[in-house]
Every structure is written in structure tokens, then in C-alpha cells.
Design a protein around this motif. Structure first.
Motif, PDB file in Angstrom:
ATOM      1  N   LEU A  54       1.349   0.037  13.110  1.00 45.62           N
ATOM      2  CA  LEU A  54      -0.252   1.320  11.721  1.00 45.62           C
ATOM      3  C   LEU A  54      -0.201   2.599  12.335  1.00 45.62           C
ATOM      4  N   LEU A  55      -0.263   3.544  12.156  1.00 43.21           N
ATOM      5  CA  LEU A  55      -0.170   4.735  12.166  1.00 43.21           C
ATOM      6  C   LEU A  55      -1.024   5.358  12.575  1.00 43.21           C
ATOM      7  N   GLY A  56      -1.671   5.711  13.243  1.00 45.60           N
ATOM      8  CA  GLY A  56      -2.917   6.405  13.129  1.00 45.60           C
ATOM      9  C   GLY A  56      -3.671   6.826  14.591  1.00 45.60           C
ATOM     10  N   GLY A  59      10.809   3.448   4.386  1.00 45.56           N
ATOM     11  CA  GLY A  59      10.650   2.341   5.638  1.00 45.56           C
ATOM     12  C   GLY A  59       9.820   1.579   6.015  1.00 45.56           C
ATOM     13  N   GLN A  60       8.937   1.266   4.088  1.00 40.63           N
ATOM     14  CA  GLN A  60       8.373  -0.174   4.428  1.00 40.63           C
ATOM     15  C   GLN A  60       8.217  -0.724   3.877  1.00 40.63           C
ATOM     16  N   THR A  61       7.710  -1.786   3.816  1.00 35.95           N
ATOM     17  CA  THR A  61       8.152  -3.286   3.501  1.00 35.95           C
ATOM     18  C   THR A  61       6.979  -4.361   3.269  1.00 35.95           C
ATOM     19  N   ILE A  62       7.353  -5.204   2.117  1.00 30.80           N
ATOM     20  CA  ILE A  62       6.234  -6.003   1.505  1.00 30.80           C
ATOM     21  C   ILE A  62       6.590  -7.527   1.785  1.00 30.80           C
ATOM     22  N   ALA A 111      -5.661   7.671   3.233  1.00 33.75           N
ATOM     23  CA  ALA A 111      -6.383   7.970   3.987  1.00 33.75           C
ATOM     24  C   ALA A 111      -5.612   7.180   5.608  1.00 33.75           C
ATOM     25  N   ASP A 112      -6.167   7.300   6.986  1.00 36.32           N
ATOM     26  CA  ASP A 112      -5.327   6.795   7.731  1.00 36.32           C
ATOM     27  C   ASP A 112      -6.341   5.936   7.938  1.00 36.32           C
ATOM     28  N   GLY A 113      -6.137   4.140   7.673  1.00 36.25           N
ATOM     29  CA  GLY A 113      -6.824   3.236   8.368  1.00 36.25           C
ATOM     30  C   GLY A 113      -7.070   2.836   8.952  1.00 36.25           C
ATOM     31  N   SER A 114      -6.679   3.228   9.584  1.00 36.10           N
ATOM     32  CA  SER A 114      -7.418   2.945  10.905  1.00 36.10           C
ATOM     33  C   SER A 114      -8.598   3.153  11.903  1.00 36.10           C
ATOM     34  N   ILE A 126      -6.211   0.396   1.477  1.00 34.37           N
ATOM     35  CA  ILE A 126      -5.487   2.399   1.859  1.00 34.37           C
ATOM     36  C   ILE A 126      -4.837   2.084   2.395  1.00 34.37           C
ATOM     37  N   GLU A 127      -4.030   3.012   2.189  1.00 30.67           N
ATOM     38  CA  GLU A 127      -2.586   3.440   2.512  1.00 30.67           C
ATOM     39  C   GLU A 127      -1.967   5.376   3.355  1.00 30.67           C
ATOM     40  N   ARG A 128      -2.002   4.959   4.229  1.00 29.43           N
ATOM     41  CA  ARG A 128      -1.572   6.962   4.565  1.00 29.43           C
ATOM     42  C   ARG A 128      -0.054   7.431   3.943  1.00 29.43           C
ATOM     43  N   LEU A 152     -11.336  -4.778   2.564  1.00 27.81           N
ATOM     44  CA  LEU A 152     -11.076  -4.099   2.900  1.00 27.81           C
ATOM     45  C   LEU A 152      -9.408  -4.111   3.726  1.00 27.81           C
ATOM     46  N   GLU A 153      -8.390  -3.676   2.711  1.00 31.04           N
ATOM     47  CA  GLU A 153      -7.139  -3.929   3.615  1.00 31.04           C
ATOM     48  C   GLU A 153      -6.142  -2.822   3.662  1.00 31.04           C
ATOM     49  N   VAL A 154      -5.806  -2.770   4.845  1.00 32.86           N
ATOM     50  CA  VAL A 154      -5.465  -1.220   5.757  1.00 32.86           C
ATOM     51  C   VAL A 154      -3.872  -1.785   5.768  1.00 32.86           C
ATOM     52  N   GLY A 155      -3.805  -0.558   4.809  1.00 36.93           N
ATOM     53  CA  GLY A 155      -1.543  -0.612   4.932  1.00 36.93           C
ATOM     54  C   GLY A 155      -1.568  -1.323   3.118  1.00 36.93           C
ATOM     55  N   ALA A 156      -1.406  -0.129   2.077  1.00 40.47           N
ATOM     56  CA  ALA A 156      -1.363  -1.233   0.267  1.00 40.47           C
ATOM     57  C   ALA A 156      -0.222  -1.101  -0.052  1.00 40.47           C
ATOM     58  N   GLY A 157       1.238  -0.419   1.309  1.00 41.26           N
ATOM     59  CA  GLY A 157       2.006  -0.747   0.532  1.00 41.26           C
ATOM     60  C   GLY A 157       2.929  -1.260  -0.573  1.00 41.26           C
ATOM     61  N   SER A 158       3.155  -2.333  -1.132  1.00 38.92           N
ATOM     62  CA  SER A 158       3.415  -2.106  -2.469  1.00 38.92           C
ATOM     63  C   SER A 158       2.435  -2.070  -3.683  1.00 38.92           C
ATOM     64  N   GLY A 159       1.592  -3.135  -2.849  1.00 41.91           N
ATOM     65  CA  GLY A 159      -0.255  -3.867  -3.292  1.00 41.91           C
ATOM     66  C   GLY A 159       0.126  -5.246  -3.636  1.00 41.91           C
ATOM     67  N   TYR A 160       0.871  -5.659  -3.265  1.00 42.63           N
ATOM     68  CA  TYR A 160       1.174  -7.503  -3.532  1.00 42.63           C
ATOM     69  C   TYR A 160      -0.071  -8.005  -2.694  1.00 42.63           C
ATOM     70  N   GLN A 161      -0.676  -7.687  -1.629  1.00 41.89           N
ATOM     71  CA  GLN A 161      -1.254  -8.007  -0.692  1.00 41.89           C
ATOM     72  C   GLN A 161      -2.636  -8.110  -1.642  1.00 41.89           C
ATOM     73  N   ALA A 162      -3.011  -6.908  -1.782  1.00 47.67           N
ATOM     74  CA  ALA A 162      -3.837  -6.665  -2.740  1.00 47.67           C
ATOM     75  C   ALA A 162      -4.705  -7.568  -4.067  1.00 47.67           C
TER      76      ALA A 162
HETATM   77  N1  SAM Z   1       0.005  -5.351   2.235  1.00 45.95           N
HETATM   78  C1  SAM Z   1       1.850  -4.351   1.620  1.00 45.95           C
HETATM   79  C2  SAM Z   1       2.365  -5.064   0.867  1.00 45.95           C
HETATM   80  O1  SAM Z   1       1.376  -6.376   0.444  1.00 45.95           O
HETATM   81  O2  SAM Z   1       3.371  -4.213   0.369  1.00 45.95           O
HETATM   82  C3  SAM Z   1       2.567  -4.288   2.836  1.00 45.95           C
HETATM   83  C4  SAM Z   1       2.448  -3.544   4.267  1.00 45.95           C
HETATM   84  S1  SAM Z   1       3.480  -2.862   5.053  1.00 45.95           S
HETATM   85  C5  SAM Z   1       4.072  -4.317   6.181  1.00 45.95           C
HETATM   86  C6  SAM Z   1       2.771  -2.136   5.764  1.00 45.95           C
HETATM   87  C7  SAM Z   1       2.280  -0.423   5.238  1.00 45.95           C
HETATM   88  O3  SAM Z   1       0.889  -0.375   6.372  1.00 45.95           O
HETATM   89  C8  SAM Z   1       3.230   1.046   5.027  1.00 45.95           C
HETATM   90  O4  SAM Z   1       2.995   0.819   4.159  1.00 45.95           O
HETATM   91  C9  SAM Z   1       2.771   1.617   5.599  1.00 45.95           C
HETATM   92  O5  SAM Z   1       2.765   2.893   4.902  1.00 45.95           O
HETATM   93  C10 SAM Z   1       0.793   1.492   5.886  1.00 45.95           C
HETATM   94  N2  SAM Z   1       0.175   2.562   6.983  1.00 45.95           N
HETATM   95  C11 SAM Z   1       0.395   2.252   7.943  1.00 45.95           C
HETATM   96  N3  SAM Z   1      -0.059   3.066   9.359  1.00 45.95           N
HETATM   97  C12 SAM Z   1      -1.503   3.260   8.411  1.00 45.95           C
HETATM   98  C13 SAM Z   1      -2.649   4.342   8.238  1.00 45.95           C
HETATM   99  N4  SAM Z   1      -3.268   4.124   9.507  1.00 45.95           N
HETATM  100  N5  SAM Z   1      -3.353   3.736   6.934  1.00 45.95           N
HETATM  101  C14 SAM Z   1      -2.847   3.073   6.152  1.00 45.95           C
HETATM  102  N6  SAM Z   1      -1.658   2.645   5.807  1.00 45.95           N
HETATM  103  C15 SAM Z   1      -0.814   2.044   6.861  1.00 45.95           C
END
Ligand code: SAM
Length: 216
Positions: A208-210, A60-63, A135-138, A108-110, A85-95
Motif C-alpha cells: 500500500l503506497l501512500g 506491477g500489480q496482481t489479482i 485516490a490514495d486509499g490510505s 479506491i485505486e491509486r 470500502l475497498e482500498v486497492g481496486a486492482g482488477s475489480g474482482y474482489q469488488a
Molecule cells: N483487490 C484487487 C483485485 O481484486 O484484483 C487486488 C489488489 S492488488 C493486490 C493491490 C492494489 O492496491 C494495486 O492495484 C495497487 O495499485 C493498489 N494500491 C496500492 N496502494 C494504494 C493506495 N494508497 N490507494 C489505493 N490503491 C492502492
């Protein structure tokens, strides 16, 4: 598909989607020309990797859309050696884009499976300088604070307080803030302990769920 053709698609993406919309920082444009985005999307979407939009990455997530990645990166004003620090690693592309600018990145990715995907993509793309944490990146990542730059890549109702306290003096934080369906991009800059905010228009991110984001 030969790598050369991908490089052509990447240059077209930068020229027509990113530079054309006003991103000017030459180092950011060069990083966007360099990172192989097609290695950060599922195989089924590889031919769509350089299109002007977000793509699904599973769970259910996106790049994010290339332009939004470039815009947020420009707003962070990264210098080589910055701790980011990036919160939401997703695909790793932004990192990968941040690391290509010489930053030392903690992302960080939950969702553990998504974190594993980010690690695999970063490895396949030969990107160094990124640590993926589940972890919870919030809550941020206080172990390595303070950060010269913090990027939230998921929608949050407000900028989480722990992230503000983990900003270095002179540090920048960029986040999509607002409702669950639509948000505004905000940049905070910390000067002499006080935070100044500037807004940069509407965006749409997954939540952002957390603890300091939306309820799980
Ligand atoms: N930056 C990513 C990339 O380059 O692909 C895209 C991120 S995607 C739009 C958002 C990501 O945030 C999802 O992978 C989701 O699981 C993660 N996410 C949501 N709540 C989070 C939290 N509390 N802590 C860490 N990651 C979280």
C-alpha cells in the motif's frame, strides 16, 4: 472457451481451493461460484484464471489468489445493503465478489490506468453496485463514511488511522499488516468505539503506497 466450461472450473476452484481450506459461509462460496474471474485477468492469463494463485494484471500489480479473496470476504461478514470500502481496486474482482453479496462498494485505486481496467472489467462482467475512485486509499474515503466493512488489499505497515475512524459501530476491517515482504491478516471489529483485533495467519500482498502506508 464456452461459458459452461468456465463454470465447471469455477466450481472446482471453490470445492478444491476454498471450501477445502475451511471457508464455510454459503453466501461467500456462492459468490465465488458466480463471479467470472476469467473476465478480470489479462487475456494472456485467461486459461490460468481459476488456478490456485495470484496473477499479474499489469503495472506491477496482481489479482489475489481466489482462496485469499474468499477468506477476506468471509471475515468481513457482509450483509446485503452494507456500505463497503475497498482500498486497492486492482482488477475489480474482489469488488465484484462484494457487490455480488449485495454490498454497495466503493473501491479506491491509486494508479489511474489500473482503475480504468477495473471499471472495464466490472462493465464486461455486468457487475453493478461498484464505484471506482482514483485516490490514495490510505486516507480512506470520508465522503461516504461510515462503512460497515473496510477491506485493504495491499500490504500496510499498520492499519491506517483514517480507516479506523471511518468504520461504523459494529463495523469490520480486514487488512494485511506487517513488513513489505510478508504480512499477517488482521480483522478489526469496532464495538462501542473500541477496536478489537484478531489475526488469521500469514499472507503476501503488494505494498500500500501512500500517506498512511509505505512511502511512494
Ligand atoms: N483487490 C484487487 C483485485 O481484486 O484484483 C487486488 C489488489 S492488488 C493486490 C493491490 C492494489 O492496491 C494495486 O492495484 C495497487 O495499485 C493498489 N494500491 C496500492 N496502494 C494504494 C493506495 N494508497 N490507494 C489505493 N490503491 C492502492
Amino acid at each position: 472457451m464456452p461459458e459452461d466450461q468456465r463454470a465447471g472450473e469455477r466450481n472446482a476452484m471453490v470445492d478444491t481451493q476454498i471450501a477445502a481450506r475451511g471457508v464455510r459461509n454459503p453466501r461467500v462460496l456462492q459468490a465465488m461460484r458466480t463471479v467470472p474471474r476469467h473476465l478480470f485477468v489479462p487475456a494472456a492469463y485467461e486459461s490460468a484464471a481459476y488456478r490456485d494463485g495470484p496473477l499479474p494484471i499489469g503495472h506491477g500489480q496482481t489479482i489475489s489468489q481466489p482462496y485469499i479473496v474468499a477468506l477476506m470476504t468471509e471475515l468481513l461478514d457482509i450483509s446485503p445493503g452494507d456500505r463497503v470500502l475497498e482500498v486497492g481496486a486492482g482488477s475489480g474482482y474482489q469488488a465484484a465478489v462484494l457487490a455480488t453479496l449485495g454490498a454497495e462498494v466503493i473501491t479506491i485505486e491509486r494508479i489511474p490506468e489500473v482503475a480504468a481496467l477495473a471499471e472495464e472489467n466490472l462493465r464486461n462482467a455486468g457487475v453493478h453496485g461498484v464505484r471506482v475512485v482514483v485516490a490514495d486509499g490510505s486516507e480512506g474515503y470520508p465522503q461516504e463514511a461510515p462503512y460497515q466493512a473496510i477491506l485493504v488489499t495491499a500490504a500496510t505497515p499498520r492499519v491506517p488511522e483514517p480507516l479506523i475512524s471511518q468504520m461504523a459501530e459494529g463495523g469490520r476491517l480486514v487488512a494485511p499488516v506487517g513488513g513489505r515482504d510478508v504480512q499477517e491478516l488482521v480483522r478489526l471489529v469496532k464495538r462501542e468505539g473500541r477496536v478489537e483485533s484478531t489475526f488469521f495467519g500469514g499472507v503476501v500482498f503488494v505494498p500500500l503506497l501512500g500517506r498512511h502506508g509505505w512511502e511512494v
